[in-house]
Design an enzyme around this catalytic site. Structure first.
Site, PDB file in Angstrom:
ATOM      1  NE  ARG A  16       9.136  84.627  27.333  1.00 22.69           N
ATOM      2  CZ  ARG A  16       8.508  83.467  27.556  1.00 22.69           C
ATOM      3  NH1 ARG A  16       7.302  83.271  27.060  1.00 22.69           N
ATOM      4  NH2 ARG A  16       9.088  82.513  28.251  1.00 22.69           N
ATOM      5  NE  ARG A  38      13.701  79.103  30.331  1.00 19.05           N
ATOM      6  CZ  ARG A  38      12.557  78.465  30.263  1.00 19.05           C
ATOM      7  NH1 ARG A  38      12.394  77.350  30.944  1.00 19.05           N
ATOM      8  NH2 ARG A  38      11.577  78.914  29.512  1.00 19.05           N
ATOM      9  CG  ASP A  64      17.258  76.820  35.168  1.00 18.88           C
ATOM     10  OD1 ASP A  64      16.232  77.140  35.803  1.00 18.88           O
ATOM     11  OD2 ASP A  64      17.466  75.672  34.717  1.00 18.88           O
ATOM     12  CG  ASN A  90       6.306  86.878  37.118  1.00 14.88           C
ATOM     13  OD1 ASN A  90       5.080  86.749  37.122  1.00 14.88           O
ATOM     14  ND2 ASN A  90       7.016  86.840  36.001  1.00 14.88           N
ATOM     15  CB  SER A 142      -1.406  79.762  39.624  1.00 12.34           C
ATOM     16  OG  SER A 142      -2.469  79.327  38.806  1.00 12.34           O
ATOM     17  CE1 TYR A 155       2.131  77.254  36.853  1.00 13.43           C
ATOM     18  CE2 TYR A 155      -0.236  77.080  37.140  1.00 13.43           C
ATOM     19  CZ  TYR A 155       0.887  77.850  36.910  1.00 13.43           C
ATOM     20  OH  TYR A 155       0.761  79.207  36.734  1.00 13.43           O
ATOM     21  CB  ALA A 157       1.966  70.141  43.699  1.00  9.65           C
ATOM     22  CE  LYS A 159       2.991  79.209  39.554  1.00  9.20           C
ATOM     23  NZ  LYS A 159       3.928  80.349  39.608  1.00  9.20           N
ATOM     24  CB  ILE A 188      -2.887  86.544  32.920  1.00  9.15           C
ATOM     25  CG1 ILE A 188      -3.309  86.554  34.415  1.00  9.15           C
ATOM     26  CG2 ILE A 188      -2.394  87.921  32.475  1.00  9.15           C
ATOM     27  CD1 ILE A 188      -4.356  87.547  34.817  1.00  9.15           C
TER      28      ILE A 188
HETATM   29  P1  NAP Z   1       5.519  83.717  30.613  1.00 12.09           P
HETATM   30  O1  NAP Z   1       4.941  84.755  29.704  1.00 12.09           O
HETATM   31  O2  NAP Z   1       5.649  82.316  30.113  1.00 12.09           O
HETATM   32  O3  NAP Z   1       6.946  84.243  31.154  1.00 12.09           O
HETATM   33  C1  NAP Z   1       7.664  83.453  32.037  1.00 12.09           C
HETATM   34  C2  NAP Z   1       8.852  84.214  32.568  1.00 12.09           C
HETATM   35  O4  NAP Z   1       9.578  83.356  33.470  1.00 12.09           O
HETATM   36  C3  NAP Z   1       9.846  84.615  31.495  1.00 12.09           C
HETATM   37  O5  NAP Z   1      10.486  85.792  31.888  1.00 12.09           O
HETATM   38  C4  NAP Z   1      10.831  83.439  31.489  1.00 12.09           C
HETATM   39  O6  NAP Z   1      12.113  83.763  30.947  1.00 12.09           O
HETATM   40  C5  NAP Z   1      10.909  83.163  32.980  1.00 12.09           C
HETATM   41  N1  NAP Z   1      11.329  81.802  33.286  1.00 12.09           N
HETATM   42  C6  NAP Z   1      10.669  80.651  32.997  1.00 12.09           C
HETATM   43  N2  NAP Z   1      11.365  79.593  33.432  1.00 12.09           N
HETATM   44  C7  NAP Z   1      12.498  80.068  34.008  1.00 12.09           C
HETATM   45  C8  NAP Z   1      13.630  79.465  34.612  1.00 12.09           C
HETATM   46  N3  NAP Z   1      13.756  78.129  34.711  1.00 12.09           N
HETATM   47  N4  NAP Z   1      14.612  80.265  35.076  1.00 12.09           N
HETATM   48  C9  NAP Z   1      14.510  81.605  34.978  1.00 12.09           C
HETATM   49  N5  NAP Z   1      13.463  82.252  34.422  1.00 12.09           N
HETATM   50  C10 NAP Z   1      12.465  81.481  33.926  1.00 12.09           C
HETATM   51  O7  NAP Z   1       4.679  83.598  31.963  1.00 12.09           O
HETATM   52  P2  NAP Z   1       3.411  84.437  32.496  1.00 12.09           P
HETATM   53  O8  NAP Z   1       2.195  83.877  31.874  1.00 12.09           O
HETATM   54  O9  NAP Z   1       3.687  85.880  32.439  1.00 12.09           O
HETATM   55  O10 NAP Z   1       3.389  83.943  34.022  1.00 12.09           O
HETATM   56  C11 NAP Z   1       4.146  84.599  35.030  1.00 12.09           C
HETATM   57  C12 NAP Z   1       3.856  83.931  36.351  1.00 12.09           C
HETATM   58  O11 NAP Z   1       2.451  83.977  36.598  1.00 12.09           O
HETATM   59  C13 NAP Z   1       4.239  82.446  36.389  1.00 12.09           C
HETATM   60  O12 NAP Z   1       4.717  82.109  37.657  1.00 12.09           O
HETATM   61  C14 NAP Z   1       2.918  81.747  36.132  1.00 12.09           C
HETATM   62  O13 NAP Z   1       2.904  80.458  36.684  1.00 12.09           O
HETATM   63  C15 NAP Z   1       1.970  82.673  36.848  1.00 12.09           C
HETATM   64  N6  NAP Z   1       0.600  82.591  36.370  1.00 12.09           N
HETATM   65  C16 NAP Z   1       0.304  82.876  35.060  1.00 12.09           C
HETATM   66  C17 NAP Z   1      -1.013  82.778  34.635  1.00 12.09           C
HETATM   67  C18 NAP Z   1      -1.426  83.081  33.235  1.00 12.09           C
HETATM   68  O14 NAP Z   1      -2.618  82.869  32.921  1.00 12.09           O
HETATM   69  N7  NAP Z   1      -0.552  83.547  32.369  1.00 12.09           N
HETATM   70  C19 NAP Z   1      -2.015  82.380  35.546  1.00 12.09           C
HETATM   71  C20 NAP Z   1      -1.666  82.113  36.864  1.00 12.09           C
HETATM   72  C21 NAP Z   1      -0.354  82.231  37.256  1.00 12.09           C
HETATM   73  P3  NAP Z   1      12.386  83.611  29.324  1.00 12.09           P
HETATM   74  O15 NAP Z   1      11.589  84.719  28.666  1.00 12.09           O
HETATM   75  O16 NAP Z   1      13.844  83.794  29.154  1.00 12.09           O
HETATM   76  O17 NAP Z   1      11.876  82.255  28.939  1.00 12.09           O
END
Ligand code: NAP
Length: 244
Positions: A16, A38, A64, A90, A142, A155, A157, A159, A188
């Site tokens: 995702r 996951r 996981d 990621n 992040s 979070y 800490a 990141k 995002i």
């Molecule tokens: P997201 O849409 O919530 O997707 C998270 C992804 O990580 C999914 O593929 C999920 O798998 C997987 N995942 C979560 N927990 C897991 C675990 N315990 N084991 C294995 N896989 C796991 O996240 P996103 O918004 O795209 O964010 C991606 C990265 O960017 C993250 O590290 C987030 O902290 C960072 N980030 C995001 C933003 C933002 O604004 N969105 C800003 C700064 C940083 P499932 O689909 O199976 O759950």
């Protein structure tokens, strides 16, 4: 003429959001993809179909990242046989709460997944990459890890920890032609930010809008697929000017 070697990108958390856009963008750049997630099988299969439409191979793996044994079971033998060229760490989760109310469980869960996951994945694949003497590692941190965020001490800490770990790793592996960099997104548009008050957040961002997963993916793709790379140990913000 010999055929170009098949290059594999391991995209951790590719079902995702930013990971999904990254997996598809890397496939567009010619990578075959190992896509981990996951539990959301349907979302992962949808990404796989998109990648296959592009004529690339995509193998999906559900585990996981906080569970070391599960990480090893999924990846150890596979990377020993075929080391990936690029690894994008990621995956991440949030469990927000003000510090004063934060539970031990909220703290531990986020540190175990977001920072422990980085160790589990990279520590499992690194030896094979070192033997190849080439590669790219990109960790997704992040803006919260750079400047802090109220309600996100756990979070932020984790990141910030990724940034320190990636810079240390960069100092260890640079001579093996493995570049290590961090991408630090701002806000995002993904499931993770779906419930945030967009108008209030837009007002804080110099570009006046949230970023798209594709905009984060474009930077990750550049760090993984550009042939000549002298960017190493850097943290690259993708945040519309939220932090500068
Ligand atoms: P997201 O849409 O919530 O997707 C998270 C992804 O990580 C999914 O593929 C999920 O798998 C997987 N995942 C979560 N927990 C897991 C675990 N315990 N084991 C294995 N896989 C796991 O996240 P996103 O918004 O795209 O964010 C991606 C990265 O960017 C993250 O590290 C987030 O902290 C960072 N980030 C995001 C933003 C933002 O604004 N969105 C800003 C700064 C940083 P499932 O689909 O199976 O759950």
């Amino acid at each position: 003429m010999t055929a170009p070697k098949r290059r594999i990108a391991l995209v951790v958390g590719g079902s995702r959001g930013i990971g999904q856009a990254t997996a598809i963008r890397l496939a567009d750049s010619g990578f075959d993809i190992w896509l981990t997630y996951r539990s959301r099988h349907e979302a992962a299969n949808e990404v796989k179909r998109e990648i296959e439409k592009r004529g690339r191979v995509c193998e999906c793996m559900a585990f996981d990242i906080a569970d070391r044994a599960a990480v090893e079971a999924a990846l150890r033998e596979r990377v020993e046989k075929t080391p990936p060229y690029a690894v994008v760490f990621n995956a991440g989760v949030t469990k927000d709460n003000l510090f004063v109310w934060m539970t031990q469980e909220e703290w531990n869960d986020v540190i175990r997944v977001d920072l422990g996951g980085f160790f589990n994945i990279i520590n499992t694949v690194l030896f094979s990459m070192l033997a190849q003497k080439q590669g790219r590692i990109v960790a997704v941190s992040s803006v919260s890890g750079q400047i802090g965020q109220a309600g996100q001490a756990n979070y932020a800490a984790a990141k910030a920890g990724i940034i320190g770990a990636a810079k240390s790793l960069a100092r260890e592996v640079g001579k093996r032609d493995i570049s290590v960099n961090v991408v630090a997104p701002g806000v995002i548009e993904t499931d993770m930010t779906a419930d945030l008050p967009k108008d209030e957040i837009n007002a804080l961002i110099p570009m006046g809008r949230l970023g798209t997963p594709e905009e984060a993916a474009a930077v990750i793709n550049f760090l993984c697929s550009e042939n000549h790379m002298y960017i190493h140990g850097q943290v690259i913000g993708v945040n519309g000017g939220l932090s500068m």
